[in-house]
Motif scaffolding. Structure first.
Motif, PDB file in Angstrom:
ATOM      1  N   LYS A   8      38.403  38.869  30.765  1.00 56.95           N
ATOM      2  CA  LYS A   8      37.477  39.950  30.402  1.00 56.95           C
ATOM      3  C   LYS A   8      37.234  40.875  31.586  1.00 56.95           C
ATOM      4  O   LYS A   8      37.215  42.101  31.435  1.00 56.95           O
ATOM      5  CB  LYS A   8      36.144  39.365  29.925  1.00 56.95           C
ATOM      6  CG  LYS A   8      36.219  38.683  28.583  1.00 56.95           C
ATOM      7  CD  LYS A   8      34.878  38.072  28.215  1.00 56.95           C
ATOM      8  CE  LYS A   8      34.930  37.332  26.905  1.00 56.95           C
ATOM      9  NZ  LYS A   8      33.648  36.683  26.584  1.00 56.95           N
ATOM     10  N   ARG A  10      39.262  41.381  34.116  1.00 54.88           N
ATOM     11  CA  ARG A  10      40.501  42.109  34.372  1.00 54.88           C
ATOM     12  C   ARG A  10      40.604  43.322  33.448  1.00 54.88           C
ATOM     13  O   ARG A  10      40.927  44.427  33.885  1.00 54.88           O
ATOM     14  CB  ARG A  10      41.708  41.195  34.184  1.00 54.88           C
ATOM     15  CG  ARG A  10      43.035  41.906  34.381  1.00 54.88           C
ATOM     16  CD  ARG A  10      44.277  41.017  34.219  1.00 54.88           C
ATOM     17  NE  ARG A  10      44.160  40.008  33.198  1.00 54.88           N
ATOM     18  CZ  ARG A  10      44.057  38.691  33.433  1.00 54.88           C
ATOM     19  NH1 ARG A  10      44.056  38.229  34.663  1.00 54.88           N
ATOM     20  NH2 ARG A  10      43.951  37.841  32.441  1.00 54.88           N
ATOM     21  N   GLU A  11      40.321  43.137  32.158  1.00 56.09           N
ATOM     22  CA  GLU A  11      40.412  44.244  31.212  1.00 56.09           C
ATOM     23  C   GLU A  11      39.386  45.327  31.534  1.00 56.09           C
ATOM     24  O   GLU A  11      39.679  46.520  31.414  1.00 56.09           O
ATOM     25  CB  GLU A  11      40.251  43.737  29.781  1.00 56.09           C
ATOM     26  CG  GLU A  11      41.407  42.857  29.317  1.00 56.09           C
ATOM     27  CD  GLU A  11      42.772  43.476  29.578  1.00 56.09           C
ATOM     28  OE1 GLU A  11      42.991  44.652  29.202  1.00 56.09           O
ATOM     29  OE2 GLU A  11      43.628  42.802  30.190  1.00 56.09           O
ATOM     30  N   LYS A  14      40.661  47.272  34.531  1.00 52.11           N
ATOM     31  CA  LYS A  14      41.736  48.176  34.138  1.00 52.11           C
ATOM     32  C   LYS A  14      41.167  49.428  33.476  1.00 52.11           C
ATOM     33  O   LYS A  14      41.635  50.538  33.732  1.00 52.11           O
ATOM     34  CB  LYS A  14      42.716  47.476  33.193  1.00 52.11           C
ATOM     35  CG  LYS A  14      43.616  46.476  33.881  1.00 52.11           C
ATOM     36  CD  LYS A  14      44.536  45.818  32.851  1.00 52.11           C
ATOM     37  CE  LYS A  14      45.487  44.833  33.476  1.00 52.11           C
ATOM     38  NZ  LYS A  14      46.371  44.214  32.468  1.00 52.11           N
ATOM     39  N   ARG A  15      40.150  49.256  32.613  1.00 50.38           N
ATOM     40  CA  ARG A  15      39.513  50.410  31.963  1.00 50.38           C
ATOM     41  C   ARG A  15      38.859  51.322  32.989  1.00 50.38           C
ATOM     42  O   ARG A  15      38.809  52.528  32.804  1.00 50.38           O
ATOM     43  CB  ARG A  15      38.451  49.941  30.961  1.00 50.38           C
ATOM     44  CG  ARG A  15      39.012  49.562  29.613  1.00 50.38           C
ATOM     45  CD  ARG A  15      37.940  49.470  28.548  1.00 50.38           C
ATOM     46  NE  ARG A  15      36.731  48.799  28.947  1.00 50.38           N
ATOM     47  CZ  ARG A  15      36.514  47.490  28.890  1.00 50.38           C
ATOM     48  NH1 ARG A  15      37.452  46.694  28.441  1.00 50.38           N
ATOM     49  NH2 ARG A  15      35.370  46.970  29.263  1.00 50.38           N
ATOM     50  N   TRP A  22      47.822  42.773  39.028  1.00 49.68           N
ATOM     51  CA  TRP A  22      47.285  42.034  37.879  1.00 49.68           C
ATOM     52  C   TRP A  22      48.132  40.823  37.517  1.00 49.68           C
ATOM     53  O   TRP A  22      47.636  39.883  36.912  1.00 49.68           O
ATOM     54  CB  TRP A  22      47.156  42.962  36.665  1.00 49.68           C
ATOM     55  CG  TRP A  22      46.253  44.123  36.910  1.00 49.68           C
ATOM     56  CD1 TRP A  22      46.584  45.440  36.883  1.00 49.68           C
ATOM     57  CD2 TRP A  22      44.855  44.088  37.235  1.00 49.68           C
ATOM     58  NE1 TRP A  22      45.491  46.221  37.169  1.00 49.68           N
ATOM     59  CE2 TRP A  22      44.417  45.414  37.397  1.00 49.68           C
ATOM     60  CE3 TRP A  22      43.935  43.059  37.423  1.00 49.68           C
ATOM     61  CZ2 TRP A  22      43.113  45.741  37.723  1.00 49.68           C
ATOM     62  CZ3 TRP A  22      42.629  43.392  37.748  1.00 49.68           C
ATOM     63  CH2 TRP A  22      42.236  44.709  37.896  1.00 49.68           C
TER      64      TRP A  22
END
Length: 133
Positions: A8, A10-11, A14-15, A22
């Motif tokens: 979560k 990591r995502e 990225k956003r 990664w």
């Protein structure tokens, strides 16, 4: 739980546009890391730096994680500084545009970590909550 939480995070990163390797994240739950930590612990034990005692582990039910002592204990007379900051709305939704008219609009934020303000790039709001001033 940890792997799910890392995913979560990591995502989210990225956003936010954060660049990272990664495919090869630094994770303390990896066996290689754990093995090295066990070796360091064994060395400390051999050198007499480890002893048995009792100490509570403080738990945060909202974030489902242990809290560091620094998050709980402050010196006598400590005052947490706080500030209010207005973040300008740069891309209002259609509904917000209809309410704001020609006026400039800002989102009010309160924080006890004012040193983080220069790095703040956005304010998150929850579409399920009602906000007021």
């Amino acid at each position: 739980f940890a792997v799910e939480t890392v995913g979560k995070q990591r995502e989210s990163f990225k956003r936010y546009g954060i660049w990272a390797d990664w495919e090869n994240p630094y994770l303390t739950l990896k066996p290689d890391y754990e093995a090295e930590q066990m070796q360091v612990f064994a060395d400390m034990l051999k050198n007499g730096h480890i002893y048995r005692g009792r100490k509570p582990v403080h738990w945060s039910p909202s974030s489902r994680t242990a809290l560091a002592e620094a998050e709980l204990e402050y010196p006598e007379g400590h005052t947490s500084r706080s500030i209010y900051v207005g973040f300008p709305v740069v891309k209002p939704s259609e509904a917000l545009t209809a309410l704001q008219g020609e006026r400039d609009l800002s989102v009010a934020v309160w924080t006890t970590t004012p040193w983080t303000i220069p790095a703040n790039l956005a304010v998150a709001v929850n579409g399920e909550l009602k906000y007021s001033v």
